[in-house]
Scaffold this motif. Sequence first.
Motif, PDB file in Angstrom:
ATOM      1  N   ASN A 159     -23.627   9.164  16.949  1.00 32.35           N
ATOM      2  CA  ASN A 159     -24.194   9.362  15.609  1.00 32.35           C
ATOM      3  C   ASN A 159     -25.570  10.000  15.743  1.00 32.35           C
ATOM      4  OD1 ASN A 159     -25.200   9.300  13.046  1.00 32.35           O
ATOM      5  ND2 ASN A 159     -24.636   7.180  12.644  1.00 32.35           N
ATOM      6  N   PRO A 160     -25.641  11.326  15.629  1.00 34.08           N
ATOM      7  CA  PRO A 160     -26.923  12.013  15.830  1.00 34.08           C
ATOM      8  C   PRO A 160     -27.977  11.695  14.774  1.00 34.08           C
ATOM      9  CG  PRO A 160     -25.275  13.535  15.006  1.00 34.08           C
ATOM     10  CD  PRO A 160     -24.564  12.246  15.286  1.00 34.08           C
ATOM     11  N   ILE A 161     -27.597  10.983  13.720  1.00 33.81           N
ATOM     12  CA  ILE A 161     -28.577  10.551  12.719  1.00 33.81           C
ATOM     13  C   ILE A 161     -29.493   9.477  13.320  1.00 33.81           C
ATOM     14  CG2 ILE A 161     -28.838   9.322  10.510  1.00 33.81           C
ATOM     15  CD1 ILE A 161     -27.856  12.083   9.974  1.00 33.81           C
ATOM     16  N   ILE A 162     -28.946   8.647  14.230  1.00 32.79           N
ATOM     17  CA  ILE A 162     -29.722   7.511  14.752  1.00 32.79           C
ATOM     18  C   ILE A 162     -30.047   7.572  16.242  1.00 32.79           C
ATOM     19  CG2 ILE A 162     -28.921   5.937  12.953  1.00 32.79           C
ATOM     20  CD1 ILE A 162     -26.947   4.766  15.037  1.00 32.79           C
ATOM     21  N   THR A 163     -29.359   8.429  17.007  1.00 29.64           N
ATOM     22  CA  THR A 163     -29.627   8.466  18.450  1.00 29.64           C
ATOM     23  C   THR A 163     -31.029   9.016  18.720  1.00 29.64           C
ATOM     24  OG1 THR A 163     -28.492  10.600  18.590  1.00 29.64           O
ATOM     25  CG2 THR A 163     -27.222   8.634  19.190  1.00 29.64           C
ATOM     26  N   SER A 164     -31.617   8.563  19.812  1.00 31.20           N
ATOM     27  CA  SER A 164     -33.023   8.861  20.091  1.00 31.20           C
ATOM     28  C   SER A 164     -33.233   9.290  21.536  1.00 31.20           C
ATOM     29  CB  SER A 164     -33.862   7.605  19.805  1.00 31.20           C
ATOM     30  OG  SER A 164     -35.188   7.758  20.250  1.00 31.20           O
ATOM     31  N   THR A 165     -34.269  10.073  21.736  1.00 28.11           N
ATOM     32  CA  THR A 165     -34.669  10.513  23.082  1.00 28.11           C
ATOM     33  C   THR A 165     -35.746   9.595  23.680  1.00 28.11           C
ATOM     34  OG1 THR A 165     -36.255  12.022  22.054  1.00 28.11           O
ATOM     35  CG2 THR A 165     -34.109  12.942  22.686  1.00 28.11           C
ATOM     36  N   TYR A 166     -35.920   8.411  23.124  1.00 23.77           N
ATOM     37  CA  TYR A 166     -36.966   7.494  23.587  1.00 23.77           C
ATOM     38  C   TYR A 166     -36.875   7.247  25.097  1.00 23.77           C
ATOM     39  CZ  TYR A 166     -40.345   3.688  23.346  1.00 23.77           C
ATOM     40  OH  TYR A 166     -41.458   2.898  23.518  1.00 23.77           O
ATOM     41  N   GLY A 167     -35.666   7.086  25.605  1.00 18.91           N
ATOM     42  CA  GLY A 167     -35.483   6.831  27.039  1.00 18.91           C
ATOM     43  C   GLY A 167     -36.012   7.962  27.911  1.00 18.91           C
ATOM     44  N   THR A 168     -35.900   9.185  27.438  1.00 23.26           N
ATOM     45  CA  THR A 168     -36.451  10.323  28.184  1.00 23.26           C
ATOM     46  C   THR A 168     -37.962  10.183  28.306  1.00 23.26           C
ATOM     47  OG1 THR A 168     -34.657  11.735  27.394  1.00 23.26           O
ATOM     48  CG2 THR A 168     -36.615  12.844  28.268  1.00 23.26           C
ATOM     49  N   GLY A 169     -38.600   9.762  27.227  1.00 25.86           N
ATOM     50  CA  GLY A 169     -40.046   9.536  27.266  1.00 25.86           C
ATOM     51  C   GLY A 169     -40.415   8.429  28.232  1.00 25.86           C
ATOM     52  N   GLN A 170     -39.596   7.383  28.289  1.00 26.91           N
ATOM     53  CA  GLN A 170     -39.857   6.294  29.241  1.00 26.91           C
ATOM     54  C   GLN A 170     -39.766   6.799  30.675  1.00 26.91           C
ATOM     55  OE1 GLN A 170     -36.806   3.643  27.549  1.00 26.91           O
ATOM     56  NE2 GLN A 170     -38.442   2.128  27.250  1.00 26.91           N
ATOM     57  N   LEU A 171     -38.796   7.670  30.937  1.00 23.33           N
ATOM     58  CA  LEU A 171     -38.661   8.235  32.284  1.00 23.33           C
ATOM     59  C   LEU A 171     -39.851   9.120  32.645  1.00 23.33           C
ATOM     60  CD1 LEU A 171     -34.865   9.131  32.215  1.00 23.33           C
ATOM     61  CD2 LEU A 171     -35.957   7.323  33.564  1.00 23.33           C
ATOM     62  N   ILE A 172     -40.324   9.908  31.687  1.00 20.23           N
ATOM     63  CA  ILE A 172     -41.506  10.749  31.922  1.00 20.23           C
ATOM     64  C   ILE A 172     -42.717   9.872  32.206  1.00 20.23           C
ATOM     65  CG2 ILE A 172     -43.131  12.365  30.837  1.00 20.23           C
ATOM     66  CD1 ILE A 172     -40.662  13.554  29.352  1.00 20.23           C
ATOM     67  N   LYS A 173     -42.891   8.821  31.408  1.00 17.54           N
ATOM     68  CA  LYS A 173     -44.020   7.903  31.607  1.00 17.54           C
ATOM     69  C   LYS A 173     -43.956   7.252  32.990  1.00 17.54           C
ATOM     70  CE  LYS A 173     -46.533   4.096  29.423  1.00 17.54           C
ATOM     71  NZ  LYS A 173     -46.917   3.551  30.704  1.00 17.54           N
ATOM     72  N   ASP A 174     -42.763   6.845  33.413  1.00 15.56           N
ATOM     73  CA  ASP A 174     -42.601   6.249  34.731  1.00 15.56           C
ATOM     74  C   ASP A 174     -42.980   7.240  35.832  1.00 15.56           C
ATOM     75  OD1 ASP A 174     -41.611   3.977  36.443  1.00 15.56           O
ATOM     76  OD2 ASP A 174     -40.230   5.553  37.099  1.00 15.56           O
ATOM     77  N   ALA A 175     -42.575   8.487  35.673  1.00 18.79           N
ATOM     78  CA  ALA A 175     -42.934   9.519  36.659  1.00 18.79           C
ATOM     79  C   ALA A 175     -44.447   9.699  36.715  1.00 18.79           C
ATOM     80  CB  ALA A 175     -42.247  10.841  36.316  1.00 18.79           C
ATOM     81  N   LEU A 176     -45.103   9.692  35.559  1.00 16.96           N
ATOM     82  CA  LEU A 176     -46.563   9.806  35.521  1.00 16.96           C
ATOM     83  C   LEU A 176     -47.214   8.595  36.184  1.00 16.96           C
ATOM     84  CD1 LEU A 176     -47.042  11.120  31.867  1.00 16.96           C
ATOM     85  CD2 LEU A 176     -47.198  12.454  33.986  1.00 16.96           C
ATOM     86  N   ASP A 177     -46.661   7.399  35.939  1.00 12.59           N
ATOM     87  CA  ASP A 177     -47.183   6.172  36.559  1.00 12.59           C
ATOM     88  C   ASP A 177     -47.071   6.217  38.076  1.00 12.59           C
ATOM     89  OD1 ASP A 177     -47.734   5.159  34.020  1.00 12.59           O
ATOM     90  OD2 ASP A 177     -45.980   3.823  33.984  1.00 12.59           O
ATOM     91  N   ARG A 178     -46.108   6.960  38.576  1.00  9.91           N
ATOM     92  CA  ARG A 178     -45.899   7.082  40.021  1.00  9.91           C
ATOM     93  C   ARG A 178     -46.707   8.236  40.626  1.00  9.91           C
ATOM     94  NH1 ARG A 178     -40.772   4.500  41.657  1.00  9.91           N
ATOM     95  NH2 ARG A 178     -39.974   3.430  39.827  1.00  9.91           N
ATOM     96  N   GLY A 179     -47.508   8.899  39.779  1.00  9.65           N
ATOM     97  CA  GLY A 179     -48.390   9.945  40.268  1.00  9.65           C
ATOM     98  C   GLY A 179     -47.826  11.354  40.243  1.00  9.65           C
ATOM     99  N   CYS A 180     -46.676  11.553  39.657  1.00  9.88           N
ATOM    100  CA  CYS A 180     -46.092  12.898  39.598  1.00  9.88           C
ATOM    101  C   CYS A 180     -46.957  13.816  38.743  1.00  9.88           C
ATOM    102  CB  CYS A 180     -44.685  12.845  39.008  1.00  9.88           C
ATOM    103  SG  CYS A 180     -43.509  11.969  40.052  1.00  9.88           S
ATOM    104  N   GLN A 181     -47.169  15.023  39.228  1.00 10.64           N
ATOM    105  CA  GLN A 181     -47.972  16.001  38.495  1.00 10.64           C
ATOM    106  C   GLN A 181     -47.181  17.262  38.173  1.00 10.64           C
ATOM    107  OE1 GLN A 181     -51.397  16.317  41.091  1.00 10.64           O
ATOM    108  NE2 GLN A 181     -52.490  14.842  39.828  1.00 10.64           N
ATOM    109  N   LYS A 182     -45.920  17.291  38.597  1.00 13.13           N
ATOM    110  CA  LYS A 182     -45.030  18.383  38.250  1.00 13.13           C
ATOM    111  C   LYS A 182     -43.676  17.764  37.932  1.00 13.13           C
ATOM    112  CE  LYS A 182     -42.951  22.698  39.813  1.00 13.13           C
ATOM    113  NZ  LYS A 182     -42.910  23.709  40.875  1.00 13.13           N
ATOM    114  N   LEU A 183     -43.184  18.051  36.740  1.00 11.92           N
ATOM    115  CA  LEU A 183     -41.905  17.501  36.312  1.00 11.92           C
ATOM    116  C   LEU A 183     -40.946  18.638  35.982  1.00 11.92           C
ATOM    117  CD1 LEU A 183     -43.157  14.784  33.796  1.00 11.92           C
ATOM    118  CD2 LEU A 183     -42.593  14.468  36.205  1.00 11.92           C
ATOM    119  N   ILE A 184     -39.728  18.519  36.444  1.00 10.68           N
ATOM    120  CA  ILE A 184     -38.661  19.415  36.036  1.00 10.68           C
ATOM    121  C   ILE A 184     -37.708  18.566  35.211  1.00 10.68           C
ATOM    122  CG2 ILE A 184     -36.755  20.886  36.765  1.00 10.68           C
ATOM    123  CD1 ILE A 184     -38.342  21.394  39.374  1.00 10.68           C
ATOM    124  N   ILE A 185     -37.569  18.912  33.945  1.00 10.23           N
ATOM    125  CA  ILE A 185     -36.743  18.131  33.025  1.00 10.23           C
ATOM    126  C   ILE A 185     -35.514  18.962  32.674  1.00 10.23           C
ATOM    127  CG2 ILE A 185     -36.665  16.976  30.784  1.00 10.23           C
ATOM    128  CD1 ILE A 185     -39.738  16.649  31.049  1.00 10.23           C
TER     129      ILE A 185
END
Length: 189
Positions: free
Chosen positions: A2-28
């Motif tokens: 249901n694209p009315i309610i699905t969210s990309t929040y988890g992608t943001g959590q993964l990006i935040k985790d990568a930043l917390d681990r010191g990553c300075q270059k991300l390929i998404i």
Amino acid sequence: RNPIITSTYGTGQLIKDALDRGCQKLIIGLGGSATNDGGMGMLKALGVKFLNDKGKLIGEGGGALENLIHIDISELDQRLSKTEIIVACDVKNPLTGNEGASFVFGEQKGGDTQSLIHLDNNLLNYAKVIRRDLGLGKDIKMAKGGGAAGGTATGLLAFMDAELKSGTELIMEKLQMKKYIRAAYLIIT
């Protein structure tokens, strides 16, 4: 589905985790997202506030974008400004319109005709608010590839100054495929 309610929040959590681990270059890598929120969920996870006419946070999913009046980026994770972000994507579709995220990919995500019209209108509103509140000189709704992953590419381009690259070419380059192809007798794809 249901694209009315699905969210990309988890992608943001993964990006935040990568930043917390010191990553300075991300390929998404984008594709197969089952979402249509323009990357709003991802951006929420990274500190962006999406507000309605009463100054309250709007809900999740592409359906909530109809209530979007203002975007507050004051708490966007500052580490992103020092992070190189490359978006690996082979989709050329813009965010909105007949060739946009909703109409081209929304049905496979569970959207019917009425919800796809609704979602496209919501993404159009999203693009207008982004342009105004981020002070963009260009109209983000027609950016080539901006419709990838339900418009997540638009969120990455507008808020993180990401660079969009062909996913196929990027993978070929990172794996040094030309070297292997030269030595091959047969290639099966």
